[in-house]
Design an enzyme around this catalytic site. Structure first.
Site, short mmCIF file in Angstrom:
data_model
loop_
_atom_site.label_atom_id
_atom_site.label_comp_id
_atom_site.label_asym_id
_atom_site.label_seq_id
_atom_site.Cartn_x
_atom_site.Cartn_y
_atom_site.Cartn_z
N ALA A 36 0.82 -1.22 0.00
CA ALA A 36 0.00 0.00 0.00
C ALA A 36 0.85 1.26 0.00
O ALA A 36 0.43 2.30 -0.51
CB ALA A 36 -0.94 0.00 1.20
N HIS A 471 5.29 -4.42 19.17
CA HIS A 471 5.55 -5.83 18.86
C HIS A 471 4.24 -6.61 18.75
O HIS A 471 4.07 -7.65 19.37
CB HIS A 471 6.46 -6.44 19.93
CG HIS A 471 7.78 -5.76 20.06
ND1 HIS A 471 8.58 -5.89 21.18
CD2 HIS A 471 8.46 -4.96 19.21
CE1 HIS A 471 9.69 -5.19 21.00
NE2 HIS A 471 9.64 -4.61 19.82
#
Length: 534
Positions: A36, A471
């Site tokens: 994207a 994370h």
């Protein structure tokens, strides 16, 4: 090239770059990589300290935020995810941590055959080109990703390591070697003072292969499923309208732990009841899509420093000009720094077999940690994070539109074990900083401050001030049980020709920064895809 390929890879982040490289190595394979974002064409993605600017730049960061939750005082917490070829390796702190052997052995114990540490260790070696010593014979020397210890080692950071030693923590020359426990210098994916992203390591050398098409500024909207099989991906190009890209062999989703479950749900793969409620026609009922979300939660403890020798001053005025000159001439100085300088992996209880807390020392302090805005007066920070959190959250589509951010609910500090470990970690952080080795540097404790002493006060500080350290993992859990989203070959259950290869497949967190594990997952995923061809 045609709009039909053997392999369609969705997502040009860490995993997508590895997959594109490995799958296109065979010239018979027609491969397309859909991203994207775009190619990173700014010096800020090369200068390591550039992450300070990129983390708040919507061109390179999707700018996701969590839902307000009572466990973190109803704050919206930033959930940065990289945008562009290279993904989060464009904007992260570059810290390279494999994790502990028990992390991967735990996956195997849960039925994920082929994912024990002995199974994945050769993949880590394949990834790395490690510039340090290798006392344990565990490291790779000629992989595509350069890994080296931080080169900038100011006196205050050396004093922190001495203080940790005085507190009873031994020096460890390689936390990615035989054992993680101890203190030392962080390892980062850099070469000659320059950030090496996944795109730089895996895509740049092979971007002109004739059997590889890289489609940037192209957003996947839906995976098309026909008769139980993934046949391709519907996309929208910036300024170019809609298109369909067909896959004759496999669609491989590598969009990351936030966007992969979102894309699956918008494609009709997920909890059928939830999807129907959103107006999405269910195609495959997989209730755990978007569940099992795990992330590393971090508190940042700050101290005033009595000497004007921290990043707070070095990043301003004439001192900054000097550092710019040092970097331009020799690729040295504070512009080579990321988010961590010195580390400690510690056990908060003697009965534990391995570390459960990680520290990040930096000779800097933030006026606004979420926006990475440094204070003007000298300061230092010790970040504290639990390595293996037990709390689990969710990431789910809130509407049928890809443009609408999914609802991200981390559920931080929900598990009692997480709360107890964070409190113990923060107490030990304070004990280390109060050792004599830092007497010449340490001023007053600013955050949480000396009045914080009871467990309730420590927990209130964590709830009020903690942030994610980016994370995100686990939202398309791998497992051998029928409830898992993908099997140990990373195939989406009940859908032919569809795999997930990114951090979302992790059954549980790895012990430390996860980018090394994501590189490994992609290397493993590439092997699994190619083995299917026989």
């Amino acid at each position: 090239m045609s709009k039909t390929f053997d392999y369609v890879i969705v997502g040009g982040g860490t995993a997508g770059c590895v997959l594109a490289n490995r799958l296109s190595a065979d010239p018979r394979n027609r491969v397309v990589l859909i991203e994207a974002g775009s190619w990173a064409r700014t010096p800020w993605t090369v200068i390591p300290a550039g992450f300070y600017k990129l983390l708040t730049n919507p061109r390179f960061n999707w700018m996701f935020t969590s839902e307000p939750e009572p466990g973190t005082m109803d704050r919206q917490i930033a959930i940065p995810r990289g945008k562009g070829l290279g993904g989060s390796t464009l904007i992260n702190g570059m810290i390279y941590v494999r994790g502990q052997k028990l992390d991967y052995d735990g996956w195997a114990q849960r039925g994920c055959t082929g994912w024990s540490f002995d199974d994945v260790a050769p993949l880590f070696r394949r990834i790395e080109s490690y510039a340090g010593g290798d006392p344990d014979g565990e490291r790779g020397q000629d992989g595509p990703l350069p890994v080296t210890e931080v080169s900038e080692r100011p006196a205050i950071a050396r004093a922190f390591l001495d203080a940790a030693h005085e507190a009873g923590h031994a020096f460890n020359p390689d936390y990615n070697g035989a054992a993680q426990e101890g203190v030392g210098w962080y390892q980062v994916n850099q070469r000659a003072g320059r950030r090496i992203s996944a795109a730089a390591a895996y895509l740049d050398p092979i971007r002109h292969r004739t059997n590889l098409k890289i489609e940037t500024e192209t957003r996947a909207r839906r995976i098309r499923l026909e008769h139980g099989r993934a046949t391709g991906v519907e996309v929208t190009r910036d300024g170019g309208g809609d298109a369909f890209i067909a896959a004759t062999r496999e669609v491989i989703v590598a969009a990351g732990a936030v966007q992969t479950p979102h894309l699956l749900e918008l494609s009709g793969i997920g909890c059928a009841e939830r999807l129907s409620g959103l107006g999405i026609a269910p195609v495959r009922d997989l209730p755990e899509v978007g569940e099992n979300y795990s992330d590393h939660f971090c508190t940042r403890m700050n101290w005033r420093v009595t000497r004007p020798e921290t990043l707070n001053e070095q990043s301003r005025g004439l001192r900054l000009l000097r550092e710019v000159f040092r970097y331009a001439v020799g690729r040295q100085g504070v512009l080579t720094l990321g988010t961590g300088l010195a580390h400690a992996f510690i056990r908060t209880r003697e009965a534990l077999a391995t570390p459960d807390v990680q520290f990040f020392f930096m000779h800097a302090s933030y006026a606004n940690a979420a926006k990475r805005k440094l204070e003007r007066k000298p300061g230092m920070t010790l970040g504290v994070t639990q390595l293996r959190p037990e709390s689990r959250g969710t990431i789910h589509a809130r509407t049928p539109r890809m443009e609408d951010q999914p609802a991200i609910r981390p559920n931080f500090l929900d598990a009692a074990e997480d709360r107890e470990t964070m409190i113990a970690g923060m107490k030990e952080a304070r004990r280390i900083v109060e050792q004599p080795a830092l007497d010449a540097w340490r001023g007053s404790e600013m955050s949480p401050g000396p009045d914080c002493s009871t467990d309730a006060e420590w927990l209130d500080f964590a709830r009020s001030n903690g942030q994610t350290i980016y994370h995100a993992a686990g939202t398309c859990r791998m497992g051998a049980d029928p409830g898992s989203v993908v099997d140990p070959q990373l195939r989406v259950r009940g859908v032919q020709g569809l795999r997930v290869v990114d951090a979302s497949i992790m059954p549980s967190q790895v012990s430390g920064n996860i980018q090394a594990a994501v590189f490994m997952i992609a290397e493993k995923g590439s092997e699994l895809v190619l083995d299917r061809r026989g």
